[in-house]
Design a protein around this motif. Structure first.
Motif, mmCIF file in Angstrom:
data_model
loop_
_atom_site.group_PDB
_atom_site.id
_atom_site.type_symbol
_atom_site.label_atom_id
_atom_site.label_comp_id
_atom_site.label_asym_id
_atom_site.label_seq_id
_atom_site.Cartn_x
_atom_site.Cartn_y
_atom_site.Cartn_z
ATOM 1 N N ALA A 112 -14.527 -30.306 -26.894
ATOM 2 C CA ALA A 112 -14.222 -30.541 -28.522
ATOM 3 C C ALA A 112 -13.184 -29.891 -28.976
ATOM 4 C CB ALA A 112 -15.562 -29.949 -28.905
ATOM 5 N N ILE A 113 -12.606 -28.572 -28.339
ATOM 6 C CA ILE A 113 -11.727 -27.942 -29.348
ATOM 7 C C ILE A 113 -10.218 -28.800 -28.870
ATOM 8 C CG2 ILE A 113 -10.258 -26.006 -29.113
ATOM 9 C CD1 ILE A 113 -12.910 -24.245 -28.684
ATOM 10 N N SER A 114 -10.343 -29.155 -27.515
ATOM 11 C CA SER A 114 -8.926 -29.744 -26.976
ATOM 12 C C SER A 114 -8.941 -31.274 -27.944
ATOM 13 C CB SER A 114 -9.131 -30.243 -25.538
ATOM 14 O OG SER A 114 -9.304 -29.091 -24.932
ATOM 15 N N ILE A 115 -10.097 -31.968 -28.299
ATOM 16 C CA ILE A 115 -9.848 -32.962 -28.814
ATOM 17 C C ILE A 115 -9.262 -32.833 -30.215
ATOM 18 C CG2 ILE A 115 -11.359 -35.048 -30.015
ATOM 19 C CD1 ILE A 115 -13.090 -34.827 -27.391
ATOM 20 N N TYR A 116 -9.975 -31.849 -30.914
ATOM 21 C CA TYR A 116 -9.543 -31.511 -32.204
ATOM 22 C C TYR A 116 -8.063 -31.185 -32.336
ATOM 23 C CZ TYR A 116 -14.296 -31.630 -33.906
ATOM 24 O OH TYR A 116 -15.771 -31.974 -34.495
ATOM 25 N N ARG A 117 -7.799 -30.528 -31.362
ATOM 26 C CA ARG A 117 -6.109 -29.815 -31.328
ATOM 27 C C ARG A 117 -5.148 -31.280 -31.044
ATOM 28 N NH1 ARG A 117 -6.884 -24.610 -27.174
ATOM 29 N NH2 ARG A 117 -6.874 -23.039 -28.774
ATOM 30 N N LYS A 118 -5.725 -32.078 -30.485
ATOM 31 C CA LYS A 118 -4.969 -33.217 -30.077
ATOM 32 C C LYS A 118 -5.036 -34.094 -31.458
ATOM 33 C CE LYS A 118 -4.731 -37.476 -27.074
ATOM 34 N NZ LYS A 118 -4.621 -38.456 -28.428
ATOM 35 N N LEU A 119 -6.049 -34.224 -32.066
ATOM 36 C CA LEU A 119 -6.142 -35.029 -33.292
ATOM 37 C C LEU A 119 -5.385 -34.302 -34.438
ATOM 38 C CD1 LEU A 119 -9.892 -35.876 -33.365
ATOM 39 C CD2 LEU A 119 -8.082 -37.523 -33.046
ATOM 40 N N ALA A 120 -5.152 -33.008 -34.236
ATOM 41 C CA ALA A 120 -4.329 -32.302 -35.338
ATOM 42 C C ALA A 120 -2.720 -32.472 -34.985
ATOM 43 C CB ALA A 120 -4.674 -30.815 -35.079
ATOM 44 N N VAL A 121 -2.422 -32.594 -33.687
ATOM 45 C CA VAL A 121 -1.172 -33.071 -33.609
ATOM 46 C C VAL A 121 -0.747 -34.456 -33.912
ATOM 47 C CG1 VAL A 121 0.545 -33.401 -31.490
ATOM 48 C CG2 VAL A 121 -0.960 -31.329 -31.776
ATOM 49 N N ASP A 122 -1.772 -35.348 -33.519
ATOM 50 C CA ASP A 122 -1.524 -36.832 -33.946
ATOM 51 C C ASP A 122 -1.523 -37.058 -35.476
ATOM 52 O OD1 ASP A 122 -1.172 -37.231 -31.170
ATOM 53 O OD2 ASP A 122 -3.333 -38.033 -30.980
ATOM 54 N N ASN A 123 -2.308 -36.195 -36.271
ATOM 55 C CA ASN A 123 -2.404 -36.471 -37.666
ATOM 56 C C ASN A 123 -2.397 -35.292 -38.283
ATOM 57 O OD1 ASN A 123 -3.574 -39.317 -37.632
ATOM 58 N ND2 ASN A 123 -4.796 -38.557 -36.037
ATOM 59 N N PRO A 124 -1.222 -34.690 -38.398
ATOM 60 C CA PRO A 124 -1.131 -33.301 -39.084
ATOM 61 C C PRO A 124 -1.498 -33.334 -40.621
ATOM 62 C CG PRO A 124 1.114 -34.272 -38.536
ATOM 63 C CD PRO A 124 0.173 -35.232 -37.970
#
Length: 211
Positions: A199-211
Motif C-alpha cells: 500500500a505504501i509503495s502504491i501511495y508513493r508511486k501515485l504521489a510521484v505521478d500526481n505531485p
C-alpha cells in the motif's frame, strides 16, 4: 446546503403523492417509479440524520422492488441492490451490525450475478460491496469472513487497476490497508507487513505521478 435539501424533500414528497395515486393501478412502471422516489427520499432523510424516516422509506421501496422482481428480476435487481446497500449503511450507523451484514450480503449476491452478465459495468460496485461487507465483518469480530471478503475485493480491484491505474490504484491501496489490519488482528504479521508495504509503495508511486 440545508435550504436545497428542504426544497428537494418538498419536491420528492409532492412527486410521491402523485406516484402513490398512479401506482394504485398496479402497473410495474408506476410501482417502479414509486419505489425510486421512496429511495431518493430515504437518501435525503439519511443525509439529514432523520434515520427513522430514512429506514421507513428504504423499507417501503425495497418491499415494492421485491414484489416487482418476482415478475421481472432483470429490471429490478440493480435498484434492489442499491436499496439494500443503503439500508445496510443505515443499519451500520444505527449499530445493528447483523442487519447491516444481512442487507449487504443480499446486495452482494445480486451484484455478483449482475457482474457475471456485465463485468465492465458491475465489477466496480461489486468490489465496493465486498469491501463494505468486509469492514462490517471486522466490526463484528468475524475476522475470517472479513479476510475472505476483502481478498475477493482486492482481486477485483487489481484487475480493474491494470486497465485504469490512475483511478483504481488508490482503491487497491486502501483495500490493502484494511486487509493488513485484518491480518494483524489474526496475528499473521508477515502478511500484514507485506500488505502495508505494498500500500505504501502504491501511495508513493501515485504521489510521484500526481505531485
Amino acid at each position: 446546503d440545508t435550504q436545497r435539501s428542504k426544497e428537494a424533500e418538498k419536491a420528492y414528497q409532492e412527486a410521491l403523492g402523485i406516484q402513490r395515486k398512479l401506482a394504485e393501478d398496479g402497473s410495474a412502471v408506476h410501482l417502479s417509479q414509486l419505489a425510486q422516489t421512496l429511495y431518493f427520499l430515504g437518501t435525503i432523510y439519511r443525509a439529514a440524520q432523520r434515520l427513522d424516516e430514512a429506514e421507513k422509506a428504504y423499507g417501503e421501496a425495497l418491499g415494492i422492488q421485491r414484489k416487482l422482481a418476482q415478475d421481472n428480476p432483470v429490471f429490478n435487481r440493480l435498484l434492489m441492490a442499491e436499496t439494500l446497500n443503503s439500508l445496510g449503511k443505515l443499519y451500520s450507523v444505527t449499530k445493528r451490525p447483523d442487519e447491516a451484514i444481512k442487507s449487504q450480503s443480499e446486495a452482494l449476491e445480486i451484484r455478483r450475478k449482475l457482474a457475471a452478465e456485465n463485468p465492465e459495468a458491475n465489477l466496480p460496485v461489486m468490489a465496493a460491496t465486498l469491501s463494505s461487507l468486509g469492514i462490517l465483518y471486522v466490526s463484528s469480530n468475524r475476522l475470517v469472513e472479513a479476510e475472505k471478503a476483502l481478498q475477493e475485493a482486492l482481486g477485483i480491484r487489481r484487475k480493474l487497476a491494470a486497465d485504469n491505474p490512475t483511478a483504481k490504484l488508490p482503491e487497491v491501496a486502501a483495500n490493502l490497508i484494511f486487509l493488513g489490519n485484518v491480518y494483524g488482528a489474526l496475528h499473521r504479521l508477515n502478511m500484514a507487513e507485506n500488505a502495508f508495504q505494498e500500500a505504501i509503495s502504491i501511495y508513493r508511486k501515485l504521489a510521484v505521478d500526481n505531485p
